[in-house]
Structures are given as structure tokens and as C-alpha cells.
Motif scaffolding. Structure first.
Motif, PDB file in Angstrom:
ATOM      1  N   THR A 141     -47.215 -51.746 -16.951  1.00 48.36           N
ATOM      2  CA  THR A 141     -45.806 -51.685 -16.562  1.00 48.36           C
ATOM      3  C   THR A 141     -45.072 -50.579 -17.326  1.00 48.36           C
ATOM      4  O   THR A 141     -44.146 -49.969 -16.782  1.00 48.36           O
TER       5      THR A 141
ATOM      6  N   ARG B   8     -43.713 -48.467 -14.192  1.00 45.66           N
ATOM      7  CA  ARG B   8     -42.294 -48.685 -13.924  1.00 45.66           C
ATOM      8  C   ARG B   8     -41.399 -47.918 -14.898  1.00 45.66           C
ATOM      9  O   ARG B   8     -40.381 -47.346 -14.500  1.00 45.66           O
ATOM     10  N   ALA B   9     -41.747 -47.917 -16.192  1.00 42.86           N
ATOM     11  CA  ALA B   9     -40.911 -47.211 -17.169  1.00 42.86           C
ATOM     12  C   ALA B   9     -40.962 -45.701 -16.939  1.00 42.86           C
ATOM     13  O   ALA B   9     -39.939 -45.011 -17.009  1.00 42.86           O
TER      14      ALA B   9
ATOM     15  N   TYR C 150     -50.513 -51.255 -10.281  1.00 41.80           N
ATOM     16  CA  TYR C 150     -49.462 -52.239 -10.547  1.00 41.80           C
ATOM     17  C   TYR C 150     -49.834 -53.642 -10.079  1.00 41.80           C
ATOM     18  O   TYR C 150     -49.843 -54.604 -10.864  1.00 41.80           O
TER      19      TYR C 150
ATOM     20  N   SER D 187     -41.586 -52.852 -18.727  1.00 43.91           N
ATOM     21  CA  SER D 187     -40.686 -51.953 -18.008  1.00 43.91           C
ATOM     22  C   SER D 187     -39.437 -51.654 -18.833  1.00 43.91           C
ATOM     23  O   SER D 187     -39.050 -50.486 -19.002  1.00 43.91           O
TER      24      SER D 187
ATOM     25  N   THR E 157     -38.815 -48.185 -20.988  1.00 45.28           N
ATOM     26  CA  THR E 157     -37.650 -47.351 -20.679  1.00 45.28           C
ATOM     27  C   THR E 157     -36.827 -47.088 -21.926  1.00 45.28           C
ATOM     28  O   THR E 157     -36.373 -45.949 -22.163  1.00 45.28           O
TER      29      THR E 157
END
Length: 481
Positions: free
Chosen positions: A43, A47-48, A141, A167, A171
């Protein structure tokens, strides 16, 4: 007699050994935590990294002399391709293994990032960064998330909370790092280094040790004896080839029916409709919170700080809500907790037009971030409760596929509403309406099912009472006679 006892003991020992090596679901722990760590890093690297691509927007605009809308398609294509190709990741994970799918996806995503560092136009980036990297993320994923559900049962929500928090944490850490990389090495060097980081998905895939589920062994695929298991010898090579082809085609059909039979389940169809509403509304606040804050007079620094708050609290929601819903008192009500989290997000969106100062927008960021992390951690759990663990990978592929088109279209629709009305009110109302509709759809079907259950129980009690009275009447009649 002794020989029979010895043979029986030997067969029992072999059976115990077979159960130890296959078909036994490991306890909630052990290697399962390595699966959680691998999914956490997946993740982070998917996603990040996708969220951090927006940091390159200004650099792409300046270098290629293009407008915002043209540049924004890069981020939309990465997100859309990741979700649109999620069923492909599930298919490869089911046919080969989740390990193979994640390693292959990591290789493709890394190659896409490295090729993007040599880009000569935005169209080049559409293909290399948007399509190729997005395809690699799609292969990684869904299989990684599905593996967590295979290894955990009692503490499934907590495991998913930790895994999905990658995620938010990624980020929070990567955003300033990517900005520093751009300042020191330009956007080309930053993409090259990110390509090396994303290559660690191959290492994460190596951690995903496959296991066989009990329910997979309990329901073996039915095979027709005429399709290739007949004891009658074949008379020619041609018949043998045809028989083998029929056998393979039937087995593929059986596998597909077993993996995707949940598509005919009414509960999953309702859940899928709820996810469509959810995906239509959840991304709008992330896109338009900072522009709205700037529009009402908040400084650039404080507007960016609102997004930082939202990201950090998202992590807290992932872990704490997962831990709470694993408690014995709440485990039976996970779907209700999920509906409550989505509904609270919708209410937050309805209230945001009333918040016109930084001090009032901070509580919004805290609440929205917390409930966003809460429902994200529960999506795989709720899906698993509906379709079962054996079909979780295929079901998650379909679930994330349903996110693709709303993710692609909802931000432009929100921007069109802003351009048309001159305010952000309609955009946030659209987000709130979609989220509330998602929660109400699940709530309605839950109430209907509960009423049907009560009605069935009452009818069964009435029929049981009538049967008992009839038996008593027969008994007394026989006694009198």
C-alpha cells in the motif's frame, strides 16, 4: 487384527501430517504478521506513491507547457488503471499465485517509473506512468490485500487496519521526501529513484507464502468422468487430444464458476451498488478541500496543513477502528460499523459549506480523516463476510474495479459544478449525497433481511406449536380409544 490396528494407526498419522502441511488455516499470528508487513509496504508503494504523483504536476506543466486539465489526466489514469485492472490481478493470483502476481506487478510498475523519467511529452507519460505503472499497481494491490484475509480470522479487522494504514503513513513520509528529490535531482531523477523504491514490491511479493484453505479442500471441483478420467483406453492420438482439450476447458469453466459465483449473490450485488455510490463521493473532499480553504481566505500554509491533518488522522482511523471492530461485542456488527463510518463522512461533507475559517476546518479534517480510514480498513472485512475467504481475491478485484470509473469522472464533475455555480457547495453536497446513499442502501437491505428473519422465526414457531398441539390431540385420542 494387530496388522489392521497398525495400518489404521499409520493412516491416522498420515492424515494428521497431511492436515498439518495443507488445508489448515494458520492462527492469527506467526507468518500472518509478515503478510501484514508485506501488504503494508504494497500500500505504501502503490497508493502512497499514486498520491505523491500530484507533486510532479507543476514540474510537468512547466516542462511541457501544458494546462492543468491535460496534466491532471496522468493522476486520473494511474488511479483508474489501478482499479480498472484489479480483476486481472485477482485472476493471475487465482490461476498462478498471489506471490507471482505481486512480483510481476512490481516489475511492471518499476519499469513504468523508470521509463517515465525519460519522457519527452505528456502523451508519453500517459502510457508509461498512467497505463504501465497503473497496471503494475493493479497486479499488486488486490492479491496482497486478499492474502491478509486468508491468514487472519479473529483479528482480521485489526490486521487490515495495520496493512491499509500504509497509504496514510506512506503519504505522510513520502510527500516531503519526493519534494526534496525534485529540488535536488529534478523530476526526472525523482521518478528514477521512485522506480527503485517501487521495485521493492517484488520483495513484498516474495513474503506472500501461499496456503490452502479448508473450505477450498472441502469443496473440490467436480470433474466429469467422461472429460478425461475414464478408465477406457483411447484408440487414437486424435481422441486423446480432444479428450484432454475438453477436460481442460471444463476445468477452466469450473474454476471460473467457483471463483466468481458470488456475482449471482443478492447480498454482493447490493454491496457492489453501495461501493459505486461510495467511490463517487469519497474522492471529492481530497481534491477540493485545499481549493475551498483558499477560497474562504485560509492561507496556503494552513490549507496544506489541513491535508496533513487529514492524512495523519486517516492512519489513526485505520488502526483504531480495526481494533475496535475486532472486539467480541462489535464483531457481529462490523457491517453496521462500516455503514456508520460512511454515513458520518457524508454528514461531514454536508456541513463543510458552513465552515469558513481554519479553526472550524480543522475538526472537519479530523472527523473526515478518521472515518475515511475506518471504512477503508473495513471494506475487505465486509466483503469477506459476504463472499467468504475463498472468493475474497476475486471479489476484491470486482470491488476495486467498480471504483475505477467514479474515480475517473467524479473530480471533473465536481470541477464542472464549481465552474457553473461559482461556489464549492454543490460539489460537497454531491459528495455527501453519494456517501449517505451508500450507507442507506446497505442499511435498507439490512433492515429488510432482519424483518424477513423475524417473520421466518415467527412462522416456524407457529408451525412448531401447531405440530405439538396436533400430536397432543392424537395422543389423547388414542388414549381415550
Amino acid at each position: 487384527m494387530e496388522q489392521e490396528v497398525e495400518v489404521g494407526a499409520a493412516s491416522m498419522a498420515q492424515e494428521k501430517k497431511r492436515k498439518k502441511t495443507a488445508g489448515v488455516l494458520p492462527p492469527d499470528g506467526g507468518w500472518g504478521w509478515m503478510i501484514v508487513a508485506g501488504c503494508f509496504m504494497v500500500t505504501v508503494c502503490t497508493r502512497a506513491v499514486t498520491r505523491c504523483i500530484s507533486i510532479f504536476f507543476v514540474e510537468f506543466q512547466m516542462h511541457f507547457a501544458r494546462d492543468y486539465s491535460g496534466t491532471a489526466w496522468i493522476h486520473s489514469l494511474v488511479d483508474c488503471t489501478t482499479m480498472l485492472c484489479a480483476p486481472l490481478g485477482s485472476l493471475i493470483g487465482n490461476q498462478l499465485s498471489c506471490r507471482v502476481a505481486v512480483i510481476l506487478g512490481g516489475f511492471l510498475a518499476s519499469i513504468g517509473m523508470v521509463l517515465s523519467s525519460f519522457a519527452t511529452s505528456l502523451e508519453y507519460l500517459y502510457l508509461s506512468l498512467g497505463v504501465l505503472t497503473g497496471l503494475g499497481f493493479a497486479l499488486c494491490y488486490t492479491p496482497a490485500i486478499a492474502m491478509v484475509g486468508v491468514y487472519f480470522c479473529e483479528r482480521k479487522a485489526l490486521a487490515y487496519g495495520i496493512a491499509m494504514s500504509g497509504s496514510g503513513i506512506g503519504t505522510f513520509v513520502l510527500a516531503p521526501v519526493v519534494q526534496l528529490l525534485i529540488e535536488h535531482y529534478s523530476w526526472r531523477g525523482a521518478l528514477l529513484i521512485l522506480g527503485g523504491l517501487v521495485a521493492n514490491l517484488c520483495v513484498c511479493g516474495a513474503l506472500l507464502r501461499p496456503i490452502t484453505l479448508k473450505e477450498e479442500e472441502a469443496f473440490p471441483l467436480p470433474v466429469d468422468s467422461e472429460s478425461g478420467y475414464s478408465s477406457t483406453p483411447l484408440t487414437s492420438d486424435q481422441k486423446e487430444t480432444n479428450s484432454q482439450e475438453q477436460k481442460n476447458s471444463k476445468q477452466r469453466c469450473m474454476h471460473f464458476m467457483q471463483d466468481y459465483h458470488f456475482l449471482l449473490m443478492p447480498d454482493f450485488l447490493v454491496l457492489a451498488g453501495s461501493f459505486l455510490f461510495l467511490a463517487s463521493g469519497c474522492s471529492l473532499p481530497f481534491v477540493y478541500l485545499v481549493p475551498y480553504a483558499l477560497d474562504v481566505g485560509v492561507s496556503h500554509y494552513h490549507a496544506a496543513f489541513l491535508m496533513s491533518i487529514l492524512g495523519v488522522i486517516d492512519i489513526v482511523g485505520n488502526i483504531t477502528f480495526g481494533w475496535l471492530t475486532d472486539r467480541r461485542c462489535l464483531k457481529k456488527y462490523r457491517s453496521i460499523c462500516y455503514m456508520a463510518a460512511v454515513g458520518m463522512e457524508g454528514l461531514c461533507c454536508f456541513l463543510i459549506p458552513l465552515l469558513r475559517t481554519f479553526a472550524l476546518l480543522v475538526p472537519f479534517s479530523v472527523l473526515y480523516g478518521y472515518f475515511d480510514g475506518a471504512y477503508v480498513a473495513l471494506i475487505p472485512v465486509v466483503t469477506s463476510d459476504v463472499v467468504g475467504t475463498a472468493c475474497l481475491s476475486s471479489a476484491l478485484g470486482v470491488v476495486y474495479f467498480l471504483h475505477a470509473i467514479p474515480y475517473l469522472l467524479s473530480p471533473p464533475i465536481g470541477g464542472w459544478l464549481v465552474d457553473t455555480t461559482g461556489t464549492y457547495t454543490a460539489t460537497f453536497f454531491l459528495s455527501g449525497f453519494a456517501l449517505i446513499s451508500s450507507a442507506l442502501l446497505l442499511c435498507t437491505i439490512t433492515v429488510v433481511r432482519h424483518c424477513q428473519r423475524i417473520q421466518r422465526n415467527s412462522l416456524s414457531k407457529v408451525s412448531t406449536t401447531e405440530t405439538c398441539e396436533a400430536k397432543q390431540a392424537e395422543f389423547y385420542t388414542a388414549k381415550i380409544l
